[in-house]
Structure formats: structure tokens, C-alpha cells
Design an enzyme around this catalytic site. Structure first.
Site, PDB file in Angstrom:
ATOM      1  N   PHE A   1     -24.110 -11.656  13.476  1.00  0.00           N
ATOM      2  CA  PHE A   1     -23.522 -12.215  12.263  1.00  0.00           C
ATOM      3  C   PHE A   1     -22.511 -13.334  12.552  1.00  0.00           C
ATOM      4  CE2 PHE A   1     -24.992  -7.986  11.301  1.00  0.00           C
ATOM      5  CZ  PHE A   1     -25.671  -8.156  10.110  1.00  0.00           C
TER       6      PHE A   1
ATOM      7  N   ASN B   1      -6.372  -3.692  -6.759  1.00  0.00           N
ATOM      8  CA  ASN B   1      -6.457  -5.146  -6.607  1.00  0.00           C
ATOM      9  C   ASN B   1      -6.097  -5.791  -7.932  1.00  0.00           C
ATOM     10  OD1 ASN B   1      -7.407  -5.475  -3.846  1.00  0.00           O
ATOM     11  ND2 ASN B   1      -9.225  -4.414  -4.547  1.00  0.00           N
TER      12      ASN B   1
ATOM     13  N   LYS C   1       0.807  -1.220   0.000  1.00  0.00           N
ATOM     14  CA  LYS C   1       0.000   0.000   0.000  1.00  0.00           C
ATOM     15  C   LYS C   1       0.842   1.273   0.000  1.00  0.00           C
ATOM     16  CE  LYS C   1      -4.352  -1.715   1.857  1.00  0.00           C
ATOM     17  NZ  LYS C   1      -4.119  -3.113   1.560  1.00  0.00           N
TER      18      LYS C   1
ATOM     19  N   GLU D   1      -9.283   1.048  -6.632  1.00  0.00           N
ATOM     20  CA  GLU D   1     -10.269   1.464  -5.639  1.00  0.00           C
ATOM     21  C   GLU D   1      -9.997   2.906  -5.198  1.00  0.00           C
ATOM     22  OE1 GLU D   1     -10.657  -1.356  -2.490  1.00  0.00           O
ATOM     23  OE2 GLU D   1     -11.225  -2.979  -3.854  1.00  0.00           O
TER      24      GLU D   1
ATOM     25  N   GLU E   1      -6.287   1.780  -3.294  1.00  0.00           N
ATOM     26  CA  GLU E   1      -5.398   0.665  -3.593  1.00  0.00           C
ATOM     27  C   GLU E   1      -5.800   0.068  -4.937  1.00  0.00           C
ATOM     28  OE1 GLU E   1      -5.802  -2.716  -1.001  1.00  0.00           O
ATOM     29  OE2 GLU E   1      -7.939  -2.366  -0.719  1.00  0.00           O
TER      30      GLU E   1
END
Length: 663
Positions: free
Chosen positions: A348, A290, A116, A275, A288
Site C-alpha cells: 500500500f 468526532n 480523550k 464512536e 471518542e
């Protein structure tokens, strides 16, 4: 073109790649762990190779095992899917050394974009807008505070090698920056074996919007519009859509061109995603890149008509892109919802077990299901708990959302808990419908967790009418054999009076009709129901006063459980006299479980931290349950004494199984 491709992945993405390969006439090789011996991707591939035991580190992450499988089967290329080895520079290099093509970017691009800090430096050099920040590794907490002060609060402390929300902390003052640095570095070291962190400005009211790219090895690169991925829970995407309801044409073009500039700076080829974080004024900043196919790529395919996997394969085989930027058309709107085996009503928590029933919505040009499961299959505790990706398409955003709501009603899953109720609540939420999204949407709108109160209130008259029709169909079924001797008019009463107990609340109904046309008086309201349903069928498709409705129907004792738009209602249809007697029945009290520590999920009891007779304090760790690659620490809710241990470390637990009993 390749003759045979190995897919170095599992689940729905492996099945997705196999589907395109079959259409292109390319043979496929699946790899699998012992836990996936009966998995769908293994069944659908032409060949399959066992590569190790269930843990990913002993199977799907072993580069040498994948290379061996390629050599043993004669696979000329590997598609890595996403996750696992898809962004590992060493994997691409190992395949290249073995003379096997990697269906993805070259190693230098994976390396350049994988870090990054370095990727942000490259982005700046390529003229891409980046978030103000300090892009070097920070040595200690005191230095982190000084840097945060210079940038200006709030700031985001982020792991350089991070992903999936690991190693991230937001700081609004010096104390939080100091503490956040320590937490982020420790988490980064544990998750990525790399404790480097950097600091950048935290964008408030942020949107997560990404640009899909496709590039070949001949210098051609185009952007395929954007995806809005702002609906996230704990930095994990839940809902994605394309295009974004927020961008205008000018911003879309600028973001696309900057993404292409970055890709060209590293001589990128294959599919990739850049992104961005976008603020409320449409100012966008590089986040970033991907260097792989994204989970949410189907929405891009639905609005462009392109097959990204096919393009990746053709590029890896040396081909040129068959189109230019001006040829890429934006066609309608698409939405994707991620269906997970998790219990939204229990914070969740992951759910594992057998899919006792599994029926997908009917697929078509505007409804798409990508899955790696089947009825009777297992949701394993070793991997990501995704059941499927449900995608819908429409001419407008509202049309795509309405189609998603109907498709969620039709998605019938039993045997494991799932998040369809939560997804249904998101689709119905007024703020989501209005497109007023940020990455904080779920945290802001579902404070304190998700409950049944967040679901769209169901009209009791409609559910009562549907229940009355179901009961009527059952009544008529017993008279079918007599139809050849007598007419329906003789057999079927003009109307029957019943009482529908809807979650124990009575609704007086009068129902008439047969076959596919029914008229119901529910209280003072007249409702027309048109639709055919057969006893035992899990779905009832009908028109209710002209509106399309899909209701899931499960037998529950002598009644039914009806499910629609994420909500459930238990119904009994009684005669008036039965209803009088039913009202006299006592309600069974729920068992008192306050003296027990129960397992909140199925999983492995990793450890028990207490012994019988031990005094405990509120907040003290009692046990650790492992499920879906996560450790869940169970703590005492109040002071007390351990009376009995009902389970020991190493035991497999089911939901609500007793672990500890207190005095």
C-alpha cells in the site's frame, strides 16, 4: 441563511460542500495552496483565495490566513470539512471574534470532546458506557505496568491527544506494557506535541460502530442510526456501511440514546459522531466523539435521505431541526469504499502523478461518487492520497455489495496505482459477505500483505469468450465500409476459429455473430455474450449467459489487457497457425535488479545514509524517501558494499528508479 460560505478544506469534501451550497443558492469561496491551483474544488467554487505554499502547515492549517480570506471575500460563515482545522477550538474562537459563523459545534464542545481523557470522564458522568481503564495521565513506565495489572491484560495504551492510529500500543503482559508506554509516549509527542497517555481494557474481537448525530442550538438532538467501520488497515477505515449487520434493534436504540445523552451534556450543536467499540456479545463502550462531519457520512445520507451538510448550514444559521427522532426512517443499506492512490501489491505504498485516464461509474440514486479529482489532474505528494469515495445503496446488504462490485469494475483509473483490486477482494470475501467483521479483519485475512492470490479466481472461459468477442468486433470494423454493397451474411463468416492466449495459456475458441449478439465455444463450453463495444472504449458492458459483466479493456501491444473484479489478464487472440508459432517464442526474462536499491514509490529522496565503497549490513538504513507526508526508510536486505550512488538527497524519484548500486 448565509449568502456566502468559505470552505476551509480541499479535495472531495470541499467539492461535496460546494455541491450542497449550489443547490441552496449559496455562493462559495475556496481556499487553496500553490499545489492546488488547478484543483477541482478551486474550479467549482464561485471564488478562490491562495493561502500559501503546498505544505499544510504553511497553508490549510493557518487560522489567520483563513480569517483574512473570509474578510476579503465577505464570507459570512466557514465550513471546515474534516481534518485540518475542523476540530481546532482556536479556529472556532478566531472566527467568532471576527464575527464569522463556524458551521460546526461551539468551542467548548470541541474542547470537551477533543481530549480523550476528559471526554471519557464526561461520558461516564453522562451515563455512557465506557471501557474499564485508568483515565489520568500516567507518569512513567513502571506505573503503567501497575495500572495494566489492575485492569487485566490485554490493555490498550493510547495517546490522550491521539488520532489516526498514532500513539497506540496493545500489551498482553508486563514487558509489553513497559515497552509500549515508551513507544506510545514518544510517538504521541512527535505527532501531537503532547506525550500524555492513558490505559484502558483492550476489547477482543472488537467492532468499530459509530452513531451519527445532528443537533441544533435549541436543545433538539437526534441520532441518524449507526455506521459499521470495522474494516480498517492500521487503524484507518477502508470500508464503511450503514446500518451495521451486527446490531439488533435494542442495542441500536441504546447506543443512539447514550450518544444523544453525551451530546446534550456538552450542549452540542451541528453534526457529530460518537464512536463505540462493540464486543462479540454486543456490549458497547464509548471510544471518542468526532466534533465534525465524518469521511463516511454519505452512507448515512443514503439510508436516511437527509443532506447532513445542509442540516449543518441551517443549524449554524440558527435554524431548528425540521424533524424529530420518530421521523428518521431507515431505508435500505449503503456501503462506502475509499479509493486511494496507493499500490496494494507493494504494501500500500502511496502513488503520485497525473490521472491520465479517469472515468467514474455512472451515478444514479444507488451509486454515488464523491471526488476532488478529474482526468488530467494531479495526485499530489503533499496531501492525503484519496481519489474518491464510492458509495452504493440497495434494499438489502447483499444488493448494496453486489452493486459495489459492479461499480468497482466500472471505475477506470490510469496513470497512478490504486487500491481497486484490494477493494474488490474485500467485497468478494466470504467472511465480509457474511458480515463477520472485526477491526482485525484485514490483519487476519490478509496475513503477509495483499497479493493477486487474494482476488476472486476468474473463470478463464468467460475471459476467453470476451476476448474473442473483442477480436470479432475488430475484424468486423474493417468491413463496415463494404456493408452498403454486400450483405452481412456475405461479409461475415458463420464462425471463426481462434486461440486466445490468456496470460500465455491457450484457450481454443470458436466465435460467431455480429452487432450485439455473439456465441462463443470456449473449449467445450458454450457462452452467449450480448453487448455492444466500440474499439478504443475503455469499458465493455455485456451480459454473459444472462449475467451483467463490466470489463475494462486496454490495448496492450497487439492484444489487450482485460480487468475485472480487481484481476488482470493479458490476452492475445491468434489464428491456430499463429498460436503454433507463438508457442515457439521464448519468454523474456525479467531484469535482475538484485544489485540495486530501487525507489518503491514516487517521492522525494530526503537523505542517503551511505557512501560509495562503504560496507553495509542487512537491516541497515540506506536512504529515506518522503511521500504523502510520510517518511519511508529503505534498508539493506543483505550484507554488501556500495558501488555507485545513482541519486542524491533532494532528487525527485519515480517508481523503481535506481538509488544505489551494490558491488
Amino acid at each position: 441563511m448565509f449568502d456566502k460560505i468559505l470552505i476551509a478544506n480541499r479535495g472531495e469534501i470541499a467539492c461535496r460542500v460546494i455541491r450542497t451550497c449550489k443547490r441552496l443558492g449559496i455562493k462559495t469561496v475556496a481556499v487553496y495552496s500553490e499545489a492546488d491551483a488547478d484543483a477541482l474544488h478551486v474550479r467549482e467554487a464561485d471564488e478562490a483565495v491562495l493561502i500559501g505554499p503546498p505544505p499544510s502547515a504553511q497553508s490549510y492549517l493557518l487560522i489567520d490566513k483563513i480569517v483574512e480570506a473570509c474578510k476579503a471575500t465577505g464570507a459570512q460563515a466557514v465550513h471546515p470539512g474534516y481534518g485540518f482545522l475542523s476540530e481546532k477550538e482556536a479556529f472556532q474562537k478566531a472566527l467568532a471574534e471576527a464575527g464569522i459563523a463556524f458551521i460546526g459545534p461551539d468551542a467548548h464542545a470541541i474542547y470537551a470532546m477533543g481530549d480523550k481523557i476528559e471526554s471519557k470522564k464526561l461520558a461516564q458522568a453522562a451515563g455512557v458506557s465506557t471501557v474499564p481503564g485508568y483515565l489520568a495521565a500516567i507518569p512513567n513506565a513502571d506505573e503503567a505496568v501497575k495500572i495494566a495489572q489492575k485492569i487485566g491484560y490485554p490493555v490498550m495504551i493510547k495517546a490522550s491527544a491521539g488520532g489516526g492510529g498514532k500513539g497506540m500500543r496493545i500489551a498482553y503482559n508486563d514487558a509489553e506494557a513497559h515497552e509500549g508506554f515508551g513507544s506510545a509516549t514518544n510517538e504521541a509527542k512527535a505527532s501531537f506535541a503532547d506525550d500524555r497517555v492513558f490505559i484502558e481494557k483492550y476489547v477482543e474481537e472488537p467492532r468499530h460502530i459509530e452513531i451519527q448525530l445532528i443537533a441544533d442550538g435549541h436543545g433538539n438532538c437526534v441520532y441518524l442510526w449507526e455506521r459499521e467501520c470495522s474494516i480498517q488497515r492500521r487503524h484507518q477505515k477502508v470500508i464503511e456501511e450503514a446500518p451495521s449487520p451486527f446490531l439488533d434493534a435494542k442495542t441500536r436504540k441504546a447506543m443512539g440514546e447514550q450518544a444523544v445523552a453525551l451530546a446534550k451534556a456538552v450542549k452540542y450543536k451541528s453534526a457529530g459522531t460518537v464512536e463505540f467499540i462493540v464486543d462479540k456479545n454486543r456490549k458497547f463502550y464509548f471510544l471518542e466523539m468526532n466534533t465534525r462531519l465524518q469521511v463516511e457520512h454519505p452512507v448515512t445520507e443514503l439510508i436516511t435521505g437527509l443532506d447532513l451538510v445542509e442540516l449543518m448550514i441551517r443549524v449554524a444559521a440558527g435554524g431548528r431541526l425540521p424533524f424529530q427522532q420518530k421521523d428518521v426512517k431507515l431505508q435500505g443499506w449503503a456501503v462506502e469504499a475509499r479509493l486511494y492512490a496507493e499500490d496494494p501489491f507493494r504494501n500500500f505504498l502511496p502513488s503520485t502523478g497525473r490521472l491520465v485516464k479517469y472515468r467514474e461509474p455512472e451515478a444514479g440514486p444507488d451509486v454515488r461518487v464523491d471526488t476532488g479529482v478529474y482526468e488530467g489532474g494531479e495526485i499530489s505528494m503533499f496531501y492525503d492520497p484519496m481519489i474518491a469515495k464510492l458509495c452504493t445503496h440497495g434494499k438489502t446488504r447483499d444488493e448494496a455489495i453486489d452493486r459495489m462490485r459492479r461499480a468497482l469494475d466500472e471505475f477506470y483509473v490510469r496513470g497512478v496505482s490504486h487500491n481497486v483490486p484490494f477493494l474488490a477482494a474485500l467485497m468478494a470475501h466470504p467472511r465480509f459477505r457474511a458480515g463477520k467483521l472485526t477491526t482485525n479483519f484485514i490483519a487476519e485475512e490478509f496475513k503477509g500483505g495483499f497479493t493477486a492470490a487474494h482476488l476472486l479466481p476468474e473463470d478463464p472461459a468467460i475471459l476467453a469468450a470476451i476476448a474473442a468477442v473483442i477480436d470479432r468486433v475488430h475484424e468486423l470494423r474493417g468491413r463496415d465500409s463494404q456493408v452498403k454493397y454486400r450483405t452481412w451474411a456475405e461479409l461475415v463468416p458463420a464462425a471463426s476459429k481462434k486461440v486466445v492466449m490468456l496470460n500465455r495459456e491457450p484457450v481454443a475458441v470458436t466465435v460467431s455473430g455480429y452487432d450485439e449478439d455473439f456465441a462463443v465455444m470456449a473449449g467445450e463450453r458454450r457462452i452467449i455474450v450480448k453487448g455492444r463495444w466500440a474499439p478504443g472504449h475503455p469499458l465493455f458492458h455485456c451480459l454473459v449467459d444472462g449475467q451483467q459483466v463490466a470489463v475494462q479493456v486496454d490495448v496492450l501491444g497487439s492484444g489487450w489487457r482485460l480487468t475485472r473484479e480487481g484481476g488482470q489478464a493479458d490476452v492475445l487472440v491468434l489464428t491456430p497457425r499463429q498460436a503454433e508459432l507463438y508457442a515457439l517464442m521464448p519468454v523474456k526474462a525479467a531484469p535482475d535488479t538484485s544489485k540495486f536499491l530501487l525507489s518503491p514509490m514516487p517521492g522525494l529522496l530526503a537523505s542517503v545514509a551511505v557512501s560509495e565503497g562503504q560496507e553495509i549490513k542487512a537491516g541497515e538504513a540506506l536512504a529515506v524517501v518522503e511521500a504523502m507526508k510520510m517518511e519511508n526508510v529503505l534498508r539493506a536486505t543483505r550484507d554488501g558494499t556500495v558501488k555507485t550512488l545513482h541519486a542524491k538527497a533532494g532528487d525527485s524519484l519515480r517508481v523503481d528508479q535506481k538509488i544505489i548500486e551494490f558491488a
